[in-house]
Design a protein around this motif. Sequence first.
Motif: not given
Length: 430
Positions: A279-301
């Motif tokens: 549902e969140g993905i559908a809302l992002m596409k509808k809004n044209g919103a950007y995802l900034i995943p910050t994968l390094m932060a997850g990996d680091f913590v």
Amino acid sequence: MKHLVLGALCAAVLAAPAVAQPAPATTFVQAGRVLLDPASGKVETAKTLVVQDGKVVRVADGYVAEPGGKVVDLKDSFVLPGLIDSHVHITGQQNPNSRLEEVTQSSAEQAMIGARYAKKTLMAGFTTVADLGADNEAIFALRKAAALGDVPAPRIIAAGSAISVHGGHGDVNGYREDVMHVLRPGSVCSGVEDCRRAVREQVWLGADIIKITATGGVLSNTAAGLAQQFSQDELDAIVEAAHRMGRKVTAHAHGADGIKSFLKAGGDSIEHGTWLDAEGIALMKKNGAYLIPTLMAGDFVVGIAKGPNNFFTPAQTAKALQAGPLMLDMTRRAHEAGVKIAFGTDTGVSAHGDNAGEFALLVKAGLSPMEAIQAATVNAAAHFGLSDEIGALTPGKAADLIAVKGDPLADVNVLRQVSFVMKGGTVFKE
């Protein structure tokens, strides 16, 4: 008599021949291979970028130069636009003394520390960054110094202090009550009208973009979870107030409920997105919103929380182990669904200057090397509404460019070894 003399002087000045102005200094960047416009995905060979007044004015075929111009020889290199990190915290860096530093460092000291980290970031090839959470006085002063050229630094887009709920992520937690009252920023709010006030004050103080903490966060020292913390009415008010004042709103958001509530309010982008669902993905596409995943932060913590020298508090450790392992799969699902992705690292959690480590994680999540580079150039520029200025090397854009010796399309880890950096036509590394 006085008026006659002044009149004669004015007449003489007006009649004097115009003084010839020196032609602007021209730099000729000779590139062996170059990605002029990442959106096209086209790599060209043997091109010369002609740079004047900090901008690319034309791109010539072959290797050209003119008398009096400066030649930058990158014939043996791969040239691409300066990289954009959409999520950093430039005035500090996680370390075992972080909790102590919160109560010992002045705003001025944080600005000076930020200048040191900004230089490391620029030398790593990042010519634009967005700082999404810092002491207002420190980050706005550093932003100005970077713009004036007083310090070697990327172009800085600054949010200043994040809009946060009382007691939640972004508020001050885990100290004596009297200390927390002193340290609490004015951007902490409760209720619709108070949250509107907080947004308006951040704009008044100088915020380029509004950052909010829509959910709990890993590194706040409180066992308050990672789910939604603002009410829907508060989120609606925050986004409306920001948009009315010409500012985009980006949300730190882990929990699916907070992600979706923020997007329903009309929010512009999601930082982290750990529990992003269909549902969140559908809302992002509808809004044209950007995802900034910050994968390094997850990996680091996760690395800190599992390591022998874990300096996180028990609350931080539990949340790190809960959220960190989910972020790679979340990014894979979002990418497969066609969500727009902008490059961002949350650096300051991990070490400044290591930002390019995010490329390999994005590729691991399913992006091609070209898509990862697009995320850090044209996508990030569009995310901030700066496509007319940065993100590509076409005529009229800022002369922000970097070079590497290898081929980043064959191995994105090449981007961790940038050999040349130009920002706004000025060479900072060669």
